[in-house]
Write an enzyme that holds these catalytic residues in place. Sequence first.
Site, PDB file in Angstrom:
ATOM      1  N   TYR A   1     -60.119  23.091 -13.379  1.00  0.00           N
ATOM      2  CA  TYR A   1     -60.759  24.181 -14.126  1.00  0.00           C
ATOM      3  C   TYR A   1     -61.882  23.598 -14.974  1.00  0.00           C
ATOM      4  O   TYR A   1     -62.601  22.710 -14.521  1.00  0.00           O
ATOM      5  CB  TYR A   1     -59.704  24.941 -14.938  1.00  0.00           C
ATOM      6  CG  TYR A   1     -60.180  26.302 -15.402  1.00  0.00           C
ATOM      7  CD1 TYR A   1     -60.673  27.234 -14.479  1.00  0.00           C
ATOM      8  CD2 TYR A   1     -60.154  26.653 -16.737  1.00  0.00           C
ATOM      9  CE1 TYR A   1     -61.122  28.468 -14.888  1.00  0.00           C
ATOM     10  CE2 TYR A   1     -60.604  27.899 -17.159  1.00  0.00           C
ATOM     11  CZ  TYR A   1     -61.092  28.795 -16.228  1.00  0.00           C
ATOM     12  OH  TYR A   1     -61.540  30.022 -16.636  1.00  0.00           O
TER      13      TYR A   1
ATOM     14  N   LYS B   1     -46.752  40.740   7.530  1.00  0.00           N
ATOM     15  CA  LYS B   1     -47.849  40.325   8.416  1.00  0.00           C
ATOM     16  C   LYS B   1     -48.426  39.006   7.923  1.00  0.00           C
ATOM     17  O   LYS B   1     -48.753  38.113   8.724  1.00  0.00           O
ATOM     18  CB  LYS B   1     -48.925  41.415   8.430  1.00  0.00           C
ATOM     19  CG  LYS B   1     -49.959  41.272   9.557  1.00  0.00           C
ATOM     20  CD  LYS B   1     -49.307  41.464  10.918  1.00  0.00           C
ATOM     21  CE  LYS B   1     -50.331  41.465  12.044  1.00  0.00           C
ATOM     22  NZ  LYS B   1     -50.829  42.784  12.370  1.00  0.00           N
TER      23      LYS B   1
END
Length: 764
Positions: A40, A95
Amino acid sequence: MHKDSKRREALLYHAKPTPGKIQVVPTKKYATQRDLALAYSPGVAEPCLEIEKDVENVYKYTAKGNLVAVISNGTAVLGLGDIGPEASKPVMEGKGLLFKIFADIDVFDIEVDTKDVEKFIETVKNIAPTFGGINLEDIKAPESFEIERRLVEELNIPVMHDDQHGTAIISSAALLNAVELAGKKMSEVKMVVSGAGSAAIACANLYVSFGVKRENIVMFNSKGALRKDDPKISEMQRVYATDVHFDGLADAMKGADVFIGLSSGDIVTPEMLLSMADNPIVFAMANPTPEIKYDLAIATRKDIIMATGRSDHPNQVNNVLGFPFIFRGALDVRATKINEEMKKAAVVALANLAKASVPEQVNVAYGETKLTFGRDYIIPKPFDPRLIAEVPPAVAKAAMESGVATAPITDWGKYRDELLERMGSDNKMVRLLHNRAKTDPKRIIFAEADHLDVLKAAQIVMEEGIGTPILLGNKETILELKAEIGFDEDVVIIDPKTKEEEERRNRFADAYWETRRRRGTSLLDAQKWMRERNYFAAMMVNEGEADALVTGYSRSYPTVVKPILELIARQQGVHRIATTNMMMTKRGPVFLADTAINPNPSAEDLARIALMAAKTVRLFGMEPVIAMVSFSNFGSSSAESAVKIRKAVEILHEFHPDLIVDGEIQTDFALNQEMLASKFPFSKLANKNVNTLVFPNLDAANITYKMLKELNKVMSVGPIMMGLDKPVHIFQLGASVEEMVNMAAVAVVDAQEKEKRLKQIEVK
């Protein structure tokens, strides 16, 4: 299974231990402040600036290139209809799970709360920069056609509505092969399609692209054949409308070469099949009930070539053969779209794969002597490990040749290797194991069925078709527990201590005493021991009243193994039994031996353990590559444990020169190809993927497998007993339900193999 129990199990699966089925995990180090400063602020600014300079750098510095969005508005979810975006989320997560386990593609599922086509399109376009591809899912027709068309045109990443194109691609591959087997031509076949929704239209369109003539297709909706004079049909349906009048489906099927079912179950009769042309091709893809049941169809016409959507019959048309691999190929060349050329390339790759020689692992999984291209094998099996290496390259090449690839592949050999490596973390071996067991289920004793978790495992084994449980224990307790968990199936329950089992106990005791009377066992002792469930269960297997036995959940391993060793004979030529655990690691299955029996085996014992482990590895359709591990490498120590490993390897090299085995070797060298090739290029393991480790003693093997299991959360199947003449396997104390189900599947497969071996001996 009782409906309420099945419902409860499904809900618990999705809720525990963590809600949902997918999660985000870090791919970079994050242990130190330095790591976090790179992940970060301030370090993250650098890739941001590079992407600002050139937006294509987003693929270099972020996960975009392997990230697909599965997007739905919940308007056509499975057979549930318009249930809303939130209710569709479990399906979209599912899925995502399939994308990951079959093609190592990461997924965010996105549920969009709008039925407005323009708003849906705008939403997807606004979030598209996050993703490398878009999989549209469960969106009702006709809106789904317009949504897909617009997004394909307006986005520069691959977009595909799998509900439309998945079945089309898989069934097209099957159709190409079926037409060839029938001795016909695509341009000449007459086809009847039952169903006129998005999937049916997509199928017909793709069939036409492979040569079927539009005028030879008759398409039915729920009201009958599509007619040109019907103002209510859509423009896409109108392409397949006809002027010819048909008195229903039966009339249209007279003389037809092909029937494509994408509608509802049990609408095709034997009479309809008999009216079709010679070598009729029938794809009855309604699920779970086909348009005509498989057994009825093949009993009606011996010349039929049939496919369904079901896994329990040959030629399953399963979308999982397509979408993971199509997106994999598209992502890997950074395709700007999934075009017709790429879909057709997937079709041809699948069709050709069915004609190629089938690897032993697939034969093993489906209990076949040899799967070969023919009427019962026109499409690859979902467990075929070659799919990942065949379909994506075909799709990627088509993308490059059609001009939509922005990052072309140059080294195809390297690319195939990378694809195969992606599948190392998949637990497909467990699915292969279960599927193999289901091909020929056996009677399997659960010796501690009055324990709740054992009974749950038996229930799953029964319901999944892995085997037929025989439950041992207190009958009243078992019946109470069965009612509690909704285990409604009628199964055999035996309490060896009851009076009703007295005759069998005495018969077993006589047989046992015959074998042990010169070893200090009296008939009275034998009769007493037959009241104990493990003795009784072992005798049931010995006497042919059961095919296999699993036990050990509630007692320590030494306590359980004692009666097994006393009652169950060793296989011919086996001097000492042993065990192995199959560990489902990120690099694929790795077998560890001996994990439970021999505290300090000799060099000769270690050689025998390696041979038994090799036989077990082959049972799973793999070729064993065995490292005999130690704390030293190839003679670097003269310690006793290293020397005996070295001697065991010498024995194996002399008497079994074709076996890929070497040592003594440290575990890191055995598992790291680069290190091994660099330091010990002479080794038989050089440039090989080691899949079996044989340890110098029980301490090392047992500690290693349990450490892997607990620290790395690696799934373990085992300990698998090696060297017994009967299929008997012992759980670890307190094994989980999942572990017991897997061990039951191992016991069934073991029974299958022992039965096969016995038949071969009888023939000789």
